[in-house]
Write an enzyme that holds these catalytic residues in place. Structure first.
Site, PDB file in Angstrom:
ATOM      1  N   ARG A 188     -75.629  61.552  19.132  1.00  0.00           N
ATOM      2  CA  ARG A 188     -74.941  60.730  18.121  1.00  0.00           C
ATOM      3  C   ARG A 188     -73.699  60.040  18.687  1.00  0.00           C
ATOM      4  NH1 ARG A 188     -74.520  64.089  12.634  1.00  0.00           N
ATOM      5  NH2 ARG A 188     -73.943  62.032  11.851  1.00  0.00           N
ATOM      6  N   ASP A 247     -75.676  60.904   1.874  1.00  0.00           N
ATOM      7  CA  ASP A 247     -76.534  62.009   2.321  1.00  0.00           C
ATOM      8  C   ASP A 247     -77.726  62.236   1.398  1.00  0.00           C
ATOM      9  OD1 ASP A 247     -74.972  62.522   4.554  1.00  0.00           O
ATOM     10  OD2 ASP A 247     -73.674  63.928   3.486  1.00  0.00           O
TER      11      ASP A 247
HETATM   12  C1  S3P Z   1     -68.958  63.732   5.817  1.00  0.00           C
HETATM   13  C2  S3P Z   1     -69.045  62.368   5.892  1.00  0.00           C
HETATM   14  C3  S3P Z   1     -70.314  61.637   5.951  1.00  0.00           C
HETATM   15  C4  S3P Z   1     -71.505  62.520   5.559  1.00  0.00           C
HETATM   16  C5  S3P Z   1     -71.427  63.876   6.196  1.00  0.00           C
HETATM   17  C6  S3P Z   1     -70.157  64.584   5.750  1.00  0.00           C
HETATM   18  C7  S3P Z   1     -67.625  64.355   5.770  1.00  0.00           C
HETATM   19  O1  S3P Z   1     -70.525  61.172   7.272  1.00  0.00           O
HETATM   20  O2  S3P Z   1     -72.715  61.890   5.917  1.00  0.00           O
HETATM   21  O3  S3P Z   1     -72.537  64.670   5.827  1.00  0.00           O
HETATM   22  O4  S3P Z   1     -67.530  65.554   5.436  1.00  0.00           O
HETATM   23  O5  S3P Z   1     -66.640  63.661   6.064  1.00  0.00           O
HETATM   24  P1  S3P Z   1     -69.940  59.765   7.787  1.00  0.00           P
HETATM   25  O6  S3P Z   1     -68.477  59.889   7.921  1.00  0.00           O
HETATM   26  O7  S3P Z   1     -70.625  59.550   9.107  1.00  0.00           O
HETATM   27  O8  S3P Z   1     -70.366  58.761   6.759  1.00  0.00           O
END
Ligand code: S3P
Length: 448
Positions: free
Chosen positions: A129, A327
């Site tokens: 990633r 999500d």
């Molecule tokens: C999260 C942010 C989201 C989400 C992840 C949890 C967080 O990701 O998809 O499951 O706790 O800040 P992104 O910041 O990549 O959108």
């Protein structure tokens, strides 16, 4: 296991009514933040309802490696004796964040302005990633990062010895990036400013304020402007973690699909930056009600009641809602397959860089089960077949992604034939009690 162990093939067979109470685990986002901010406070933070999934347990281990005392009292009750802002010690070994993008990105921010070097790694999914989205803004503080090609883990963060405050406009809707910058800003002098065009989950801002940091949020023409004053002393807190809406999504959606179902999912966090799925389901005609709405620990909470919903219709999910349900698109696509008409999901290119490329993963598995899916770089659509008309019978790859595995298990509950996944192991990262909980409601989920 999260990609390190033997795959666990699983099958979900069509089932009759799901009924009863589904007590889903604590919120993953809030759990990570409780441990990290607890470790940056001076004194003892007490946490109840912590998610004890692999992702959060990896963050707990990381906090210990960085010098905080983290104690598991059993039953979701934990305490953290923090080392204070800027007080992290250099760990003796590499920090393994397993499958967790949130864990590693928040931790990179938290150590970025401490005079230590920390090397992070993860499983095959996490090591694929992109991390430049976090290391680019951290470089502005004076932090160095050395990783593999394309900004991938394993990666060493060399913390800034004399950090400077930062003003940063987050180029993509990402609470992880926003939070990494705020956590780094904690140990920089002066004011760190983060601007986000679209509002993403605001748990970091709420919790920083709760711990006593000086933080303000202003809605302007450029978006949300968050200003944090650096080098505060954080005061330890007592935190009750609400149950995770992203985990609640699975029993809720399963109940909408399985004939005769009536399921109560109590104590679910309904922070507006997280509740987009439930809004969308109601627009589709789902029989989903909020009961006993209340505030708990500064977060809105309600009991969700979901009943079998045979007449759901396809909708256009507006792009501006994407961040509040990012999500939940995988499980929404299982619902969309059972609605009538097309469900169009646009403005979702972030789905391509999650634990898996979630558009690709769902499209492949849905097609393997007889559902028509169209996709582009930042959109996808599912052609609904009407309730109970998804043929099923396919085996799907979960691509080391917990939410992909659980979404296909939900699809199987309302299909004509069982739906299988090649590996349900990653479910333990966020929802370790998924199988017993769904089985107790009446689902037929088995390990092959
Ligand atoms: C999260 C942010 C989201 C989400 C992840 C949890 C967080 O990701 O998809 O499951 O706790 O800040 P992104 O910041 O990549 O959108």
């Amino acid at each position: 296991m999260s990609g390190h162990g033997t795959p666990i093939p699983m099958t979900s067979s069509p089932c009759g009514p799901l009924s009863g109470v589904a007590e889903v685990p604590g919120d993953k986002s809030i759990s990570h933040r409780s441990l990290i901010l607890g470790a940056m406070a001076v004194g003892e933070t007490k946490i109840t309802g912590l998610l004890e999934g692999e992702d959060v347990l990896d963050t707990a281990k990381a906090m210990r490696a960085l010098g905080a005392e983290v104690i598991d009292h059993g039953n979701g009750s934990w305490s953290v004796h923090g080392v204070g802002v800027g007080g992290f010690a250099e760990p003796e070994n590499v920090i393994d964040c397993g499958n967790s993008g949130t864990g590693v990105r928040l931790l990179m921010g938290a150590v970025a302005t401490c005079p230590i070097s920390v090397t992070f790694t993860g499983d095959a999914s996490l090591n694929g990633r992109p991390m430049a989205r976090v290391t680019d803004p951290l470089a502005l503080f004076g932090t160095q990062a050395v990783g593999r090609k394309g900004g991938r883990l394993p990666m060493t963060i060399v913390g800034a010895v004399e950090p400077v405050p930062v003003r940063y406009e987050v180029p993509m809707p990402s609470a992880q990036v926003k939070s990494a910058v705020l956590l780094a800003g904690l140990n920089a002098p002066g004011q760190t400013v983060v601007i986000e065009k679209e509002a993403t989950r605001d748990h970091s801002e709420r919790m920083l304020a709760g711990f006593g940091a000086e933080i303000t949020t202003e809605q302007t023409a450029d978006g949300r402007v968050i200003t944090l004053t650096g080098q505060p002393e954080l005061n330890p807190q007592v935190i009750a973690v609400p149950r995770d809406p992203s985990s609640a999504a699975f029993p809720v959606c399963a109940a909408l699909l399985a004939p005769g179902s009536d399921v109560l999912v109590p104590g679910i966090g309904l922070n507006p930056t997280r509740a987009g799925l439930f809004t969308t389901l109601r627009e589709m005609g789902a029989d989903l009600t909020y009961e006993n709405e209340r505030l708990e620990g500064g977060e809105p909470v309600a009991d969700l009641r979901a009943r079998y919903s045979p007449s759901m219709v396809g909708v256009v999910v507006p792009p501006e809602r994407a961040a509040s349900m990012i999500d939940e698109y995988p499980v929404l696509s299982a619902i969309a397959a059972n609605a009538t008409g097309i469900t169009m999901m646009a403005g979702v290119k972030e789905l391509r860089v999650k634990e898996s490329d979630r558009i690709d993963a769902m499209a492949r598995g849905l097609r393997a089960n007889g559902v028509e899916v169209d996709e582009g770089a930042d959109w996808w659509s599912v052609t609904g077949m009407g309730i109970g008309n998804v043929p099923g019978g396919g085996t799907c790859e979960s691509f080391l992604d917990h939410r992909i595995a659980m979404s296909f298990m939900v699809l199987g509950m309302g299909a004509q034939n069982p739906v299988s996944v090649d590996d349900g192991g990653p479910i333990a990262t966020s929802f370790p009690i998924f199988e017993p909980l769904m089985t107790q409601l009446g689902a037929k989920v088995s390990r092959d």
